[in-house]
Scaffold this active site. Structure first.
Site, PDB file in Angstrom:
ATOM      1  N   PRO A   6      83.613  27.916  20.844  1.00  0.00           N
ATOM      2  CA  PRO A   6      82.768  26.802  20.400  1.00  0.00           C
ATOM      3  C   PRO A   6      82.146  26.073  21.581  1.00  0.00           C
ATOM      4  O   PRO A   6      82.812  25.790  22.585  1.00  0.00           O
ATOM      5  CB  PRO A   6      83.751  25.905  19.645  1.00  0.00           C
ATOM      6  CG  PRO A   6      84.796  26.849  19.150  1.00  0.00           C
ATOM      7  CD  PRO A   6      84.950  27.881  20.230  1.00  0.00           C
ATOM      8  N   CYS A   7      80.853  25.782  21.450  1.00  0.00           N
ATOM      9  CA  CYS A   7      80.120  25.237  22.594  1.00  0.00           C
ATOM     10  C   CYS A   7      80.289  23.733  22.748  1.00  0.00           C
ATOM     11  O   CYS A   7      79.971  23.177  23.805  1.00  0.00           O
ATOM     12  CB  CYS A   7      78.635  25.570  22.466  1.00  0.00           C
ATOM     13  SG  CYS A   7      77.815  24.776  21.064  1.00  0.00           S
ATOM     14  N   GLN A   8      80.787  23.030  21.715  1.00  0.00           N
ATOM     15  CA  GLN A   8      80.791  21.576  21.750  1.00  0.00           C
ATOM     16  C   GLN A   8      81.496  20.974  22.973  1.00  0.00           C
ATOM     17  O   GLN A   8      80.993  20.007  23.552  1.00  0.00           O
ATOM     18  CB  GLN A   8      81.417  21.006  20.467  1.00  0.00           C
ATOM     19  CG  GLN A   8      80.521  21.119  19.241  1.00  0.00           C
ATOM     20  CD  GLN A   8      80.643  22.466  18.548  1.00  0.00           C
ATOM     21  OE1 GLN A   8      81.328  23.350  19.032  1.00  0.00           O
ATOM     22  NE2 GLN A   8      79.988  22.615  17.411  1.00  0.00           N
TER      23      GLN A   8
END
Length: 278
Positions: A6-8
């Site tokens: 996940p890039c968050q």
């Protein structure tokens, strides 16, 4: 093996993550563990450009190199591969069979918002078209309807009459954040699609002409999904939040295609080296 943590935690849009306690932060280490256990011929991943600043990414690339992979990584502009969007992504390719890299850009000129979505039928805020249930626009409050009518393509809330400006933007701390409540420009690529790209106040997601935010269908097309892509089964309801997450979190389809073509080209080169001469 293809994957993406996940890039968050790595995104400049979200700096609230506690890297010591957020489980998402370490998922690249799990990706490295899978590569170590499975030893696939090819490994690929993509993420936000800022991931390369973090030790977990450097550790991931170093682990692949220690396993015998030749690793290539770079920040790619998706518009150069046919995505009608200004979206920069870090792409990593790794092979056990020799040097590997992305193919050269396929588009010398970026595709524009106009080329992507101009022909879709008009729709009002809060409504959808009968033939395509994903061509649905979120509703607007009366004030936001005034705001979008006062907005020009490529402009910001700074163009509005003062009575329309949000209180937070009147404060000194809010004056440097113009990238919300904006309309797109027909003649340019779209801004980066996020998981909340269907909301007028969440970015520059206003339609260039119509008084509304872009629809889910328009957002998907700007992510280069096929126009008929369904996202949900026919009998399930269309909900903005879950479909917005699918669209905003997706690898743009045409970027995925370019990555796939890069891998196929590399494997073809490997096969040609292994073929007996004569």
């Amino acid at each position: 093996m293809a994957g993406c943590a996940p890039c968050q935690p790595f995104s400049t849009y979200s700096q609230r993550y506690d890297t010591r306690s957020d489980g998402k932060w370490g998922l690249l280490y799990e990706f490295g563990r899978l590569a170590r256990d499975i030893r696939p011929d090819i490994v690929t991943m993509e993420n936000v450009p800022t991931v390369e600043r973090h030790g977990v990414f450097k550790d991931f690339a170093s682990e692949l190199e220690g396993l015998g992979y030749q690793v290539w990584s770079d920040v790619v502009q998706c518009a150069q591969y046919g995505v009608p969007q200004r979206r920069r992504r870090m792409v990593l390719l790794a092979s056990l069979h020799g040097p590997i890299r992305m193919i050269k850009p396929t588009h010398s000129k970026p595709r524009t918002v106009e080329q992507a979505i101009r022909r879709l039928p008009p729709v009002a805020a809060g409504e959808r078209t009968p033939r395509d249930r994903l061509h649905v626009a979120s509703s607007l409050t009366d004030k936001n309807l005034e705001r979008i009518r006062a907005s020009r393509p490529g402009g910001t809330w700074r163009d509005w009459p003062r009575h329309l400006v949000a209180d937070c933007h009147k404060e000194d701390t809010g004056r440097t954040y113009p990238s919300v409540y904006g309309r797109m420009k027909w003649e340019e690529p779209a801004p980066t699609m996020t998981t909340q790209c269907y909301g007028y106040g969440n970015g520059r997601f206003g339609h260039p002409e119509q008084d509304r935010a872009i629809t889910l269908r328009e957002a998907a097309i700007l992510q280069s999904f096929p126009r008929s892509y369904a996202f949900v089964e026919p009998r399930r309801s269309v909900q903005f939040s879950p479909i917005g997450r699918m669209i905003g979190n997706a690898v743009p389809v045409r970027l995925g295609r370019a990555i796939g073509r890069s891998i196929l080209r590399h494997l073809s080169e490997v096969d040609s080296r292994l073929m007996p001469s004569g």
